[in-house]
Design a protein around this motif. Structure first.
Motif, PDB file in Angstrom:
ATOM      1  N   HIS A 148      -3.607   3.253  -4.455  1.00 60.00           N
ATOM      2  CA  HIS A 148      -2.669   3.587  -3.378  1.00 60.00           C
ATOM      3  C   HIS A 148      -1.347   4.155  -3.897  1.00 60.00           C
ATOM      4  CE1 HIS A 148      -5.036   1.891  -0.070  1.00 60.00           C
ATOM      5  NE2 HIS A 148      -5.361   0.895  -0.894  1.00 60.00           N
ATOM      6  N   VAL A 150       1.136   2.757  -5.544  1.00 62.05           N
ATOM      7  CA  VAL A 150       2.233   1.872  -5.141  1.00 62.05           C
ATOM      8  C   VAL A 150       3.267   1.841  -6.270  1.00 62.05           C
ATOM      9  CG1 VAL A 150       2.881  -0.468  -4.476  1.00 62.05           C
ATOM     10  CG2 VAL A 150       0.670   0.482  -3.758  1.00 62.05           C
ATOM     11  N   ARG A 158       8.910  -6.841  -3.032  1.00 57.40           N
ATOM     12  CA  ARG A 158       8.524  -5.722  -2.168  1.00 57.40           C
ATOM     13  C   ARG A 158       7.190  -5.137  -2.608  1.00 57.40           C
ATOM     14  NH1 ARG A 158       8.631  -0.696  -3.437  1.00 57.40           N
ATOM     15  NH2 ARG A 158       9.991  -1.077  -5.237  1.00 57.40           N
ATOM     16  N   VAL A 159       7.032  -4.923  -3.897  1.00 54.56           N
ATOM     17  CA  VAL A 159       5.794  -4.348  -4.428  1.00 54.56           C
ATOM     18  C   VAL A 159       4.630  -5.317  -4.232  1.00 54.56           C
ATOM     19  CG1 VAL A 159       4.670  -3.412  -6.487  1.00 54.56           C
ATOM     20  CG2 VAL A 159       7.124  -3.029  -6.111  1.00 54.56           C
ATOM     21  N   ASN A 161       4.247  -7.675  -2.001  1.00 53.77           N
ATOM     22  CA  ASN A 161       3.856  -7.755  -0.587  1.00 53.77           C
ATOM     23  C   ASN A 161       3.001  -6.557  -0.174  1.00 53.77           C
ATOM     24  OD1 ASN A 161       5.193 -10.174  -0.250  1.00 53.77           O
ATOM     25  ND2 ASN A 161       7.044  -9.252   0.594  1.00 53.77           N
ATOM     26  N   THR A 162       3.353  -5.375  -0.682  1.00 55.43           N
ATOM     27  CA  THR A 162       2.555  -4.179  -0.380  1.00 55.43           C
ATOM     28  C   THR A 162       1.150  -4.312  -0.940  1.00 55.43           C
ATOM     29  OG1 THR A 162       4.530  -2.782  -0.370  1.00 55.43           O
ATOM     30  CG2 THR A 162       2.417  -1.676  -0.670  1.00 55.43           C
ATOM     31  N   GLU A 165      -0.941  -6.574   1.148  1.00 60.74           N
ATOM     32  CA  GLU A 165      -1.413  -5.902   2.363  1.00 60.74           C
ATOM     33  C   GLU A 165      -2.670  -5.083   2.073  1.00 60.74           C
ATOM     34  OE1 GLU A 165       1.842  -3.581   3.777  1.00 60.74           O
ATOM     35  OE2 GLU A 165       3.092  -5.322   4.256  1.00 60.74           O
ATOM     36  N   HIS A 166      -2.661  -4.366   0.961  1.00 56.61           N
ATOM     37  CA  HIS A 166      -3.848  -3.580   0.590  1.00 56.61           C
ATOM     38  C   HIS A 166      -5.024  -4.492   0.251  1.00 56.61           C
ATOM     39  CE1 HIS A 166      -1.812   0.197   0.838  1.00 56.61           C
ATOM     40  NE2 HIS A 166      -0.968  -0.053  -0.148  1.00 56.61           N
TER      41      HIS A 166
END
Length: 354
Positions: A148, A150, A158-159, A161-162, A165-166
């Protein structure tokens, strides 16, 4: 299976994945849990012999609960990150005392056990119970960060959490046991940290990092900070019977709870070591014989170890207690010892290679 990521990954796993790891056999929650804790920060090939020996000695959670801590640490010696072993036994006792010896098939309850975080709990749920649960270990972070694109270091909230989500997005409702093993295998075998085999990757067509020729940029690196350098004397005190003195380290901190050699302030010169030993331990000792020093690197600093051998010539204090033991080398090697100390006691010439 509507998600192409999961579908392509599972097709690759069916042909190329690892299906015969020791913890895949008799796949109990206990065996899965022990393997997951061992695999934290440690490669599969390293873990396999430790896992087999550990299972032979501690075949179930009750056996682990009842074992002496020294025995547990001894079977962990060489795996590193020894807090994992102490936490393992603490969690085992909670399972026995609070859950009747059965691992709970519940994310929140699993996370309540010492040493188990979100990803490890999910791995136990998926691998042992077949329940849908998203994992995010180091291998999975790398796969998802590249796929993705990222940006940033996964240690940043922040990273992270992203990436979670993926991870949740791609975890399928079916074959979740195979899927969690597949994505770990892909990260270890194909999407490796250095020199990834992108041409062999089943996710290549959808991978943004590959499409943009930026695979090496993901995941982002941890901000570098120079590790401090520390120095210590480690003394091998040997009595007239050929026994050496070991000290148990404090339960927390580096090598917590393991048995190690006594340490002395590096400010002492070699000529001052006999007097330093007398002051610290109450022993009259011969002059020090220096052994080749070496450096051992921890996660947050480098430790320069200078070993020295001294013969104890007279003492009124040679006796075992809770934190000190006098042992012959073969007895010492049965205890939980840090890997460099074990090498130092068995083959001091090899310490220069550490």
């Amino acid at each position: 299976m509507s998600d192409r990521f999961a579908r392509d990954l599972l097709a690759w796993y069916d042909e190329h994945g690892r299906h015969d790891l020791p913890w895949h056999h008799n796949r109990t929650p206990y065996r899965v849990w022990v393997s997951e804790i061992m695999l934290q920060q440690t490669q599969v090939t390293t873990v396999i012999p430790y896992f087999r020996a550990f299972m032979q000695r501690f075949p179930d959670v009750q056996a682990l609960t009842e074992a002496p801590e020294d025995d547990v640490l001894s079977h962990w010696s060489g795996l590193g990150y020894y807090a994992r072993a102490r936490n393992l036994q603490k969690a085992a006792r909670t399972v026995v005392n609070d859950f009747g010896g059965e691992f709970p098939a519940d994310q929140e309850k699993l996370e309540s056990l010492t040493g188990i975080g979100r990803s490890t709990a999910a791995a136990v749920l998926a691998q042992a119970f077949g329940k849908r649960a998203a994992i995010l270990d180091g291998n999975v972070k790398r796969v998802l960060a590249r796929y993705h694109a990222v940006p940033g270091w996964p240690g940043q909230t922040r990273v992270l959490n992203t990436l979670w989500e993926h991870a949740e997005q791609h975890t399928p409702d079916t074959r979740v046991r195979d899927y969690t093993q597949a994505i770990m295998d892909l990260g270890a075998m194909v999407c490796s940290r250095s020199r990834p085999a992108c041409e062999s990757c089943p996710l290549q067509s959808g991978c943004l990092a590959y499409r943009n020729s930026e695979v090496s940029l993901y995941p982002g690196s941890k901000p570098k900070k120079a590790k401090p350098e520390k120095t210590t004397w480690m003394v091998i005190l040997e009595d007239s019977d050929g026994r050496i003195m070991l000290e148990r380290r404090p339960p927390s901190g580096i090598w917590g709870g393991l048995w190690s050699l006594p340490e002395l302030d590096p400010a002492f010169s070699p000529d001052e070591l006999p007097e330093a030993c007398e002051q610290a331990f109450g022993f009259d000792c011969s002059d020090a014989e220096l052994i080749g020093g070496f450096r051992h690197t921890f996660s947050h600093y480098h430790l320069h170890i200078q070993p020295a051998r001294l013969s104890v010539t007279a003492s009124s204090n040679i006796a075992d207690n809770d934190s000190q033991r006098w042992l012959h080398r073969d007895q010492a090697l049965t205890l939980g010892l840090p890997a460099p100390i074990r090498t130092l006691l068995t083959n001091p010439e090899q310490t220069a290679l550490l």
